[in-house]
Design an enzyme around this catalytic site. Structure first.
Site, PDB file in Angstrom:
ATOM      1  N   ARG A   1     -20.770 -17.710 -25.433  1.00  0.00           N
ATOM      2  CA  ARG A   1     -21.868 -18.648 -25.645  1.00  0.00           C
ATOM      3  C   ARG A   1     -22.442 -18.656 -27.072  1.00  0.00           C
ATOM      4  O   ARG A   1     -23.607 -18.300 -27.296  1.00  0.00           O
ATOM      5  CB  ARG A   1     -22.963 -18.427 -24.594  1.00  0.00           C
ATOM      6  CG  ARG A   1     -22.380 -18.499 -23.193  1.00  0.00           C
ATOM      7  CD  ARG A   1     -23.409 -18.619 -22.122  1.00  0.00           C
ATOM      8  NE  ARG A   1     -23.956 -19.948 -22.005  1.00  0.00           N
ATOM      9  CZ  ARG A   1     -24.879 -20.271 -21.110  1.00  0.00           C
ATOM     10  NH1 ARG A   1     -25.344 -19.374 -20.293  1.00  0.00           N
ATOM     11  NH2 ARG A   1     -25.338 -21.496 -21.037  1.00  0.00           N
TER      12      ARG A   1
ATOM     13  N   ARG B   1     -33.509 -17.757 -10.664  1.00  0.00           N
ATOM     14  CA  ARG B   1     -33.564 -18.445 -11.950  1.00  0.00           C
ATOM     15  C   ARG B   1     -33.377 -19.943 -11.769  1.00  0.00           C
ATOM     16  O   ARG B   1     -33.871 -20.734 -12.580  1.00  0.00           O
ATOM     17  CB  ARG B   1     -32.438 -17.966 -12.867  1.00  0.00           C
ATOM     18  CG  ARG B   1     -32.471 -16.501 -13.149  1.00  0.00           C
ATOM     19  CD  ARG B   1     -31.431 -16.198 -14.166  1.00  0.00           C
ATOM     20  NE  ARG B   1     -31.850 -16.847 -15.397  1.00  0.00           N
ATOM     21  CZ  ARG B   1     -32.228 -16.194 -16.477  1.00  0.00           C
ATOM     22  NH1 ARG B   1     -32.206 -14.891 -16.487  1.00  0.00           N
ATOM     23  NH2 ARG B   1     -32.616 -16.832 -17.546  1.00  0.00           N
TER      24      ARG B   1
ATOM     25  N   CYS C   1     -23.839 -12.909 -22.975  1.00  0.00           N
ATOM     26  CA  CYS C   1     -24.083 -13.480 -21.658  1.00  0.00           C
ATOM     27  C   CYS C   1     -22.894 -13.182 -20.769  1.00  0.00           C
ATOM     28  O   CYS C   1     -21.751 -13.212 -21.224  1.00  0.00           O
ATOM     29  CB  CYS C   1     -24.277 -14.983 -21.820  1.00  0.00           C
ATOM     30  SG  CYS C   1     -24.248 -15.892 -20.306  1.00  0.00           S
TER      31      CYS C   1
HETATM   32  N1  EPU Z   1     -20.244 -23.850 -27.269  1.00  0.00           N
HETATM   33  C1  EPU Z   1     -19.826 -23.514 -28.537  1.00  0.00           C
HETATM   34  N2  EPU Z   1     -20.749 -23.522 -29.542  1.00  0.00           N
HETATM   35  C2  EPU Z   1     -22.041 -23.860 -29.335  1.00  0.00           C
HETATM   36  C3  EPU Z   1     -22.456 -24.215 -28.026  1.00  0.00           C
HETATM   37  C4  EPU Z   1     -21.521 -24.198 -27.011  1.00  0.00           C
HETATM   38  O1  EPU Z   1     -18.666 -23.192 -28.759  1.00  0.00           O
HETATM   39  O2  EPU Z   1     -22.820 -23.874 -30.301  1.00  0.00           O
HETATM   40  C5  EPU Z   1     -19.264 -23.823 -26.157  1.00  0.00           C
HETATM   41  C6  EPU Z   1     -19.648 -22.908 -25.023  1.00  0.00           C
HETATM   42  O3  EPU Z   1     -19.284 -21.566 -25.289  1.00  0.00           O
HETATM   43  C7  EPU Z   1     -18.886 -23.520 -23.869  1.00  0.00           C
HETATM   44  C8  EPU Z   1     -18.945 -25.019 -24.174  1.00  0.00           C
HETATM   45  O4  EPU Z   1     -19.242 -25.101 -25.574  1.00  0.00           O
HETATM   46  O5  EPU Z   1     -17.562 -23.104 -23.896  1.00  0.00           O
HETATM   47  C9  EPU Z   1     -19.967 -25.776 -23.390  1.00  0.00           C
HETATM   48  O6  EPU Z   1     -21.220 -25.102 -23.435  1.00  0.00           O
HETATM   49  P1  EPU Z   1     -22.581 -25.896 -23.483  1.00  0.00           P
HETATM   50  O7  EPU Z   1     -23.177 -25.766 -24.838  1.00  0.00           O
HETATM   51  O8  EPU Z   1     -22.369 -27.265 -22.968  1.00  0.00           O
HETATM   52  O9  EPU Z   1     -23.469 -25.054 -22.482  1.00  0.00           O
HETATM   53  P2  EPU Z   1     -25.049 -25.040 -22.502  1.00  0.00           P
HETATM   54  O10 EPU Z   1     -25.530 -26.328 -23.000  1.00  0.00           O
HETATM   55  O11 EPU Z   1     -25.516 -23.805 -23.162  1.00  0.00           O
HETATM   56  C10 EPU Z   1     -25.457 -26.039 -20.138  1.00  0.00           C
HETATM   57  C11 EPU Z   1     -26.056 -25.565 -18.831  1.00  0.00           C
HETATM   58  C12 EPU Z   1     -25.119 -24.556 -18.177  1.00  0.00           C
HETATM   59  C13 EPU Z   1     -23.771 -25.237 -17.955  1.00  0.00           C
HETATM   60  C14 EPU Z   1     -23.213 -25.754 -19.289  1.00  0.00           C
HETATM   61  C15 EPU Z   1     -21.923 -26.518 -19.153  1.00  0.00           C
HETATM   62  C16 EPU Z   1     -28.429 -25.708 -19.222  1.00  0.00           C
HETATM   63  C17 EPU Z   1     -29.723 -25.021 -19.366  1.00  0.00           C
HETATM   64  N3  EPU Z   1     -27.353 -24.945 -19.084  1.00  0.00           N
HETATM   65  O12 EPU Z   1     -25.355 -24.878 -20.963  1.00  0.00           O
HETATM   66  O13 EPU Z   1     -25.707 -24.240 -16.912  1.00  0.00           O
HETATM   67  O14 EPU Z   1     -22.872 -24.330 -17.385  1.00  0.00           O
HETATM   68  O15 EPU Z   1     -24.181 -26.631 -19.903  1.00  0.00           O
HETATM   69  O16 EPU Z   1     -22.081 -27.612 -18.305  1.00  0.00           O
HETATM   70  O17 EPU Z   1     -28.382 -26.919 -19.181  1.00  0.00           O
HETATM   71  C18 EPU Z   1     -26.186 -22.919 -15.026  1.00  0.00           C
HETATM   72  O18 EPU Z   1     -27.027 -23.765 -14.705  1.00  0.00           O
HETATM   73  O19 EPU Z   1     -25.814 -21.992 -14.273  1.00  0.00           O
HETATM   74  C19 EPU Z   1     -25.606 -22.989 -16.384  1.00  0.00           C
HETATM   75  C20 EPU Z   1     -25.002 -21.952 -16.960  1.00  0.00           C
END
Ligand code: EPU
Length: 432
Positions: A121, A402, A116
């Protein structure tokens, strides 16, 4: 594919209505798989990410009807436990199908989301969570193949990763745990409003979830969930993007259908930088106007209630034309600075240093052809273009589609000079 042509320099005025939250809608739509009763979800924004999610649900065998923002989903017995790469690769957030598919079928095959542009991610925390509930996880042919032949069993799981808690990881564990045997305790849970909205939706379906919005969420597993009706919360990032537009180039605009509580970090920052931010008494609308002597600021993104990573690109656009030096550091996605090189093409003075952008404000940006690279980077380019001298062409507009519902129409309503036109040379949409 379309591009957006923006003629900069026109002051915005009037009011705009905010749509339902994309990031709340995605896991809530996935959670519809947790029951064989129909569910009805209102204020689902009509953006390509929610459309991708609905396509995946249909492909799994759910029946989906959508009319003016309300979606009805019916997932009878016999839905498939295997999602196709063709669908899943379009959207990384499809990982949030993992929890509901495991809860409903005790097995699933889900293609691993690929790379990504905003960062690495990984999905290790999602995997760790489902393993903690007793599932066996293998990677085979690019897929996560997950099985729990004896069903999922509640456990205590710490969801903190190196960069803080995970939003969709917390969602997945909550959705997996609602039908598991016994009690699950999520420690270091994400506190984002979207997690709370999902928990509220699940509780309406008959789940027993306590503590959503705090660091510890407790889920007492139940036998079955039932259908319900739910209205998605307002999109705080769309609202925030318009608040930045109001501070950047307006006579003052009013942003309706917001939730004040979700906007505190951004509102405080805009006020600190000298702008006017006035919420209505009930907190459901906000007036924003540029300050007479605005100044730069410092941002370090952090999990909610801290400053959201999804708003740093838009603030970088504002800081590009704000006197003084501003500093933007992203601790959640340290590589999320693709917008900076495009902003520099418009005359912004930005230096990158190890996950930090140092911005020296200039008087005026100048219009240029620029390329959107991800959703929030595109929003930053649109904002910069509104304030720039001359015309900006923003290519790869599919990134903005998106997650922003009718952005060009909403900007037109505020008096901006924007035009969406076909861009036949652009390639097809890419996954993020
Ligand atoms: N991370 C890990 N391992 C995992 C999952 C995440 O190390 O298994 C890390 C990520 O690399 C990052 C941190 O944890 O450094 C936080 O990531 P998170 O998992 O919270 O991100 P996400 O749940 O995949 C959601 C939003 C994102 C937003 C992030 C952070 C949705 C659909 N997406 O993603 O939204 O940036 O939380 O708040 O809810 C956007 O809308 O443009 C977008 C990218």
């Amino acid at each position: 594919m379309d591009k957006l042509i923006v003629e900069g320099g026109h002051l915005l005025k009037g009011s705009v209505n905010i749509s339902g939250s994309k990031n709340a809608s995605l896991p809530i739509l996935a959670a519809a798989l947790l029951t064989d009763d129909p569910v009805r979800i209102s204020r689902v924004p009509d953006v390509s990410d929610t459309n991708y999610m609905l396509q995946i649900l249909s492909q799994l065998g759910a029946s989906v009807e959508r009319s003016s923002g309300t979606v009805r989903i019916d997932s009878p017995d016999g839905i498939s436990s295997s999602a196709s790469y063709e669908q899943v690769r379009k959207m990384r957030a499809s990982i949030c199908l993992l929890g509901p598919m495991m809860a409903r079928m005790n097995r699933c095959t889900l293609p691993l989301p690929g790379g990504c542009v905003i960062g690495d991610r990984p999905v290790d925390l999602h995997v760790r969570a489902i393993q903690a509930l007793g599932a066996r996880v293998r990677v085979k042919g690019g897929n996560l193949v997950i099985e729990a032949p004896n069903g999922l069993v509640g456990a205590t799981v710490d969801m903190r990763g190196d960069n803080g808690p995970t939003v969709l990881g917390t969602d997945n564990l909550m959705m997996a745990a609602v039908l598991a045997r016994g009690t699950t305790v999520i420690e270091s849970a994400a506190r984002e409003p979207e997690v709370v909205d999902l928990a509220n939706f699940l509780n309406k379906m008959g789940a027993h979830i306590e503590g959503a919005g705090s660091r510890t969420i407790t889920i007492h597993g139940v036998e079955r969930l039932h259908g319900c009706q739910h209205t998605v919360i307002p999109d705080r990032i769309e609202a925030g993007t318009f608040m930045v537009a109001g501070a950047l180039i307006s006579e003052g605009i009013t942003i309706n259908r917001v939730c004040q509580e979700h906007l505190t970090a951004l509102a405080d920052l805009l006020v600190e930088c000298g702008h006017t931010v006035r919420f209505s008494e009930d907190g459901s609308s906000v007036f924003v106007a540029p300050g007479t002597s605005p100044k730069g600021g410092k941002i370090t993104t952090s999990p909610y209630p801290g400053f959201p990573t999804d708003m740093q690109a838009q603030m970088t656009a504002l800081f590009s034309v704000t006197p003084g030096i501003s500093v933007v550091r992203d601790t959640i996605f340290p590589q999320r600075f693709m917008h900076c090189s495009e902003l520099k093409r418009m005359g912004a003075n930005i230096k990158m240093d190890n996950g930090t952008a140092i911005i020296t404000g200039t008087d005026r940006l100048s219009g240029a052809p620029v390329m959107a690279s991800d959703l929030r980077a595109s929003a930053a380019l649109v904002l910069a273009a509104l304030a720039a001298e001359g015309t900006t062409e923003i290519h790869r507009l599919y990134h903005i589609d998106r997650g922003y519902e009718m952005l060009d129409d909403k900007l037109l309503g505020l008096g901006a000079y924007v035009r969406r036109v076909p861009d036949p040379k652009e390639p097809a949409a890419q996954a993020i």
